[in-house]
Design a protein around this motif. Structure first.
Motif, PDB file in Angstrom:
ATOM      1  N   ALA A 189    -169.708 -54.576 -16.446  1.00 54.27           N
ATOM      2  CA  ALA A 189    -168.583 -55.332 -15.896  1.00 54.27           C
ATOM      3  C   ALA A 189    -167.306 -54.501 -15.940  1.00 54.27           C
ATOM      4  CB  ALA A 189    -168.404 -56.637 -16.668  1.00 54.27           C
ATOM      5  N   CYS A 190    -167.092 -53.799 -17.041  1.00 48.54           N
ATOM      6  CA  CYS A 190    -165.890 -52.968 -17.168  1.00 48.54           C
ATOM      7  C   CYS A 190    -165.887 -51.839 -16.148  1.00 48.54           C
ATOM      8  CB  CYS A 190    -165.788 -52.406 -18.585  1.00 48.54           C
ATOM      9  SG  CYS A 190    -165.344 -53.636 -19.838  1.00 48.54           S
ATOM     10  N   GLU A 191    -167.042 -51.240 -15.931  1.00 45.79           N
ATOM     11  CA  GLU A 191    -167.139 -50.167 -14.937  1.00 45.79           C
ATOM     12  C   GLU A 191    -166.831 -50.690 -13.531  1.00 45.79           C
ATOM     13  OE1 GLU A 191    -171.043 -48.642 -15.524  1.00 45.79           O
ATOM     14  OE2 GLU A 191    -170.499 -47.495 -17.328  1.00 45.79           O
ATOM     15  N   GLU A 192    -167.370 -51.871 -13.229  1.00 40.40           N
ATOM     16  CA  GLU A 192    -167.120 -52.459 -11.905  1.00 40.40           C
ATOM     17  C   GLU A 192    -165.650 -52.817 -11.732  1.00 40.40           C
ATOM     18  OE1 GLU A 192    -168.598 -56.342  -9.302  1.00 40.40           O
ATOM     19  OE2 GLU A 192    -169.967 -55.437 -10.759  1.00 40.40           O
ATOM     20  N   MET A 193    -165.042 -53.375 -12.754  1.00 39.61           N
ATOM     21  CA  MET A 193    -163.636 -53.763 -12.665  1.00 39.61           C
ATOM     22  C   MET A 193    -162.713 -52.544 -12.642  1.00 39.61           C
ATOM     23  SD  MET A 193    -163.302 -57.082 -12.337  1.00 39.61           S
ATOM     24  CE  MET A 193    -164.565 -56.739 -11.090  1.00 39.61           C
ATOM     25  N   SER A 194    -163.096 -51.481 -13.329  1.00 45.32           N
ATOM     26  CA  SER A 194    -162.295 -50.252 -13.300  1.00 45.32           C
ATOM     27  C   SER A 194    -162.269 -49.657 -11.898  1.00 45.32           C
ATOM     28  CB  SER A 194    -162.863 -49.229 -14.281  1.00 45.32           C
ATOM     29  OG  SER A 194    -162.670 -49.641 -15.610  1.00 45.32           O
ATOM     30  N   ALA A 195    -163.416 -49.711 -11.227  1.00 42.70           N
ATOM     31  CA  ALA A 195    -163.484 -49.194  -9.861  1.00 42.70           C
ATOM     32  C   ALA A 195    -162.679 -50.063  -8.895  1.00 42.70           C
ATOM     33  CB  ALA A 195    -164.942 -49.117  -9.409  1.00 42.70           C
ATOM     34  N   LYS A 196    -162.689 -51.377  -9.127  1.00 40.94           N
ATOM     35  CA  LYS A 196    -161.992 -52.304  -8.226  1.00 40.94           C
ATOM     36  C   LYS A 196    -160.496 -52.312  -8.483  1.00 40.94           C
ATOM     37  CE  LYS A 196    -162.297 -57.058  -6.483  1.00 40.94           C
ATOM     38  NZ  LYS A 196    -163.033 -58.351  -6.583  1.00 40.94           N
ATOM     39  N   TYR A 197    -160.093 -52.075  -9.725  1.00 39.32           N
ATOM     40  CA  TYR A 197    -158.675 -52.100 -10.099  1.00 39.32           C
ATOM     41  C   TYR A 197    -158.316 -50.768 -10.776  1.00 39.32           C
ATOM     42  CZ  TYR A 197    -159.124 -57.132  -9.304  1.00 39.32           C
ATOM     43  OH  TYR A 197    -159.362 -58.365  -8.740  1.00 39.32           O
ATOM     44  N   PRO A 198    -158.269 -49.678 -10.007  1.00 37.83           N
ATOM     45  CA  PRO A 198    -158.052 -48.354 -10.604  1.00 37.83           C
ATOM     46  C   PRO A 198    -156.703 -48.196 -11.300  1.00 37.83           C
ATOM     47  CG  PRO A 198    -157.900 -48.265  -8.204  1.00 37.83           C
ATOM     48  CD  PRO A 198    -158.440 -49.614  -8.546  1.00 37.83           C
ATOM     49  N   GLU A 199    -155.756 -49.055 -10.969  1.00 29.16           N
ATOM     50  CA  GLU A 199    -154.444 -48.988 -11.614  1.00 29.16           C
ATOM     51  C   GLU A 199    -154.435 -49.606 -13.014  1.00 29.16           C
ATOM     52  OE1 GLU A 199    -154.548 -53.040  -9.650  1.00 29.16           O
ATOM     53  OE2 GLU A 199    -155.392 -51.033  -9.298  1.00 29.16           O
ATOM     54  N   ARG A 200    -155.513 -50.305 -13.353  1.00 28.00           N
ATOM     55  CA  ARG A 200    -155.611 -50.988 -14.648  1.00 28.00           C
ATOM     56  C   ARG A 200    -156.563 -50.212 -15.569  1.00 28.00           C
ATOM     57  NH1 ARG A 200    -151.859 -53.553 -13.541  1.00 28.00           N
ATOM     58  NH2 ARG A 200    -151.347 -52.600 -15.534  1.00 28.00           N
ATOM     59  N   LYS A 201    -156.437 -50.475 -16.861  1.00 30.25           N
ATOM     60  CA  LYS A 201    -157.343 -49.904 -17.857  1.00 30.25           C
ATOM     61  C   LYS A 201    -158.298 -50.993 -18.323  1.00 30.25           C
ATOM     62  CE  LYS A 201    -153.681 -46.794 -19.355  1.00 30.25           C
ATOM     63  NZ  LYS A 201    -152.630 -46.570 -20.364  1.00 30.25           N
ATOM     64  N   VAL A 202    -159.595 -50.719 -18.215  1.00 30.95           N
ATOM     65  CA  VAL A 202    -160.622 -51.673 -18.638  1.00 30.95           C
ATOM     66  C   VAL A 202    -161.599 -50.901 -19.521  1.00 30.95           C
ATOM     67  CG1 VAL A 202    -162.217 -53.472 -17.905  1.00 30.95           C
ATOM     68  CG2 VAL A 202    -160.407 -52.727 -16.356  1.00 30.95           C
ATOM     69  N   ILE A 203    -161.607 -51.214 -20.821  1.00 32.38           N
ATOM     70  CA  ILE A 203    -162.327 -50.400 -21.792  1.00 32.38           C
ATOM     71  C   ILE A 203    -163.311 -51.257 -22.579  1.00 32.38           C
ATOM     72  CG2 ILE A 203    -162.104 -48.950 -23.844  1.00 32.38           C
ATOM     73  CD1 ILE A 203    -159.240 -48.286 -22.897  1.00 32.38           C
ATOM     74  N   CYS A 204    -164.560 -50.822 -22.640  1.00 30.16           N
ATOM     75  CA  CYS A 204    -165.589 -51.492 -23.440  1.00 30.16           C
ATOM     76  C   CYS A 204    -165.896 -50.647 -24.672  1.00 30.16           C
ATOM     77  CB  CYS A 204    -166.867 -51.683 -22.617  1.00 30.16           C
ATOM     78  SG  CYS A 204    -168.221 -52.460 -23.531  1.00 30.16           S
TER      79      CYS A 204
END
Length: 290
Positions: A105-120
């Motif tokens: 999920a984090c990988e998918e969200m990182s790709a969709k929102y590249p301006e945000r940081k999503v870390i697992c």
């Protein structure tokens, strides 16, 4: 520095009011018993822990399921849209697929929102071990640490988060495939109680065994005495499988013998309780090693 939110899962076993005070988003795993499926909310709204353990004592078969990718995306995406970065410390990959779902999920969200940081982060922790690690991570966040700094703190400290536990009935571990049937049978006949921990790979491992319930509770504190680092400065966590009196005994012993001042006690939720069974007792603290 952008604000960030912390999303985790219900295997953290934190008291619901504490999770709320820590401003966590907690996704429930699920469990099935009596032919019905329930969500493992921290507040026990679907089924109180005591009721669940009573069903286990009566021999009701049960099974559990991880949080899926869509559930993580459903929790993470609104936070990203609101302008927050997201940190996801997840249930040990050695015990559940929940962490893999969180990572996807984090990988998918990182790709969709590249301006945000999503870390697992794979906590390699379970129950209030996971909860305790997150509790301290929130304190770091409140000190003004960035999402990267909190991630780094989690990675540096997770293998010092010690999980010591014992169970009252070896047959639950047998049914979950954690120990061999012959070991469970002989151990039950001789009243042996295992002293176990979560190892550096996030899996369950045997340390030793003792005879009798009280001896097993004392053995948890004995082991803590050997490896705890400055226990008198820690908030120590204890979780139990519908055994509050035994939890209070362990809490009193760590206070008496190790000078611990603050102890947080809560139930082992139904998901983990399915595999460990009624009477499970777990002790969590920071040590020199697991």
């Amino acid at each position: 520095m952008n604000d960030f939110a912390i999303v985790t899962d219900s295997s953290c076993d934190l008291p619901a009011e504490l999770a709320e005070e820590l401003e966590l988003t907690v996704l429930p795993l699920s469990f099935e018993i009596g032919g019905k499926e329930y969500l493992n909310y921290l507040d026990g709204r679907a089924m109180p822990p005591h009721d669940y353990y009573e069903l286990l004592r009566k021999g009701e078969p049960a099974r559990t399921a991880a949080v899926n990718v869509d559930a993580f995306i459903g929790a993470i995406e609104p936070l990203l849209k609101a302008g927050k970065d997201v940190l996801v410390p997840a249930f040990s990959s050695g015990l559940s697929n929940t962490c893999n779902a969180a990572r996807m999920a984090c990988e998918e969200m990182s790709a969709k929102y590249p301006e945000r940081k999503v870390i697992c982060v794979d906590t390699l922790c379970a129950s209030l071990g996971q909860g305790m690690l997150i509790y301290y991570a929130v304190q770091k966040k409140r000190e003004g640490k960035s999402i990267e700094e909190v991630r780094d703190w989690l990675e540096q400290n997770k293998l010092h988060l010690c999980h010591l536990f014992t169970v009252d009935d070896l047959m639950h571990l047998k049914r979950g495939g954690r120990i061999a049937p012959t070991v469970a049978f002989i151990g039950s006949m001789l009243n042996f109680k295992p002293i176990m921990h979560v190892d550096d790979t996030g899996k369950l491992a045997m340390i030793s065994k003792v005879r009798g319930r009280r001896a097993s509770l004392d053995a948890l504190v004995d082991q803590m005495e050997k490896i705890a680092v400055s226990p008198q400065t820690q908030t120590v966590f204890i979780s139990h499988g519908d055994a509050p009196e035994d939890a209070e005994y362990v809490a009193s012993e760590v206070k008496r013998r190790l000078g611990v001042k603050d102890v947080i006690v809560n139930d082992v939720g139904p998901v983990l309780g399915t595999h460990a069974g009624p009477g499970t007792m777990a002790l969590f603290f920071f040590g020199s090693h697991r």
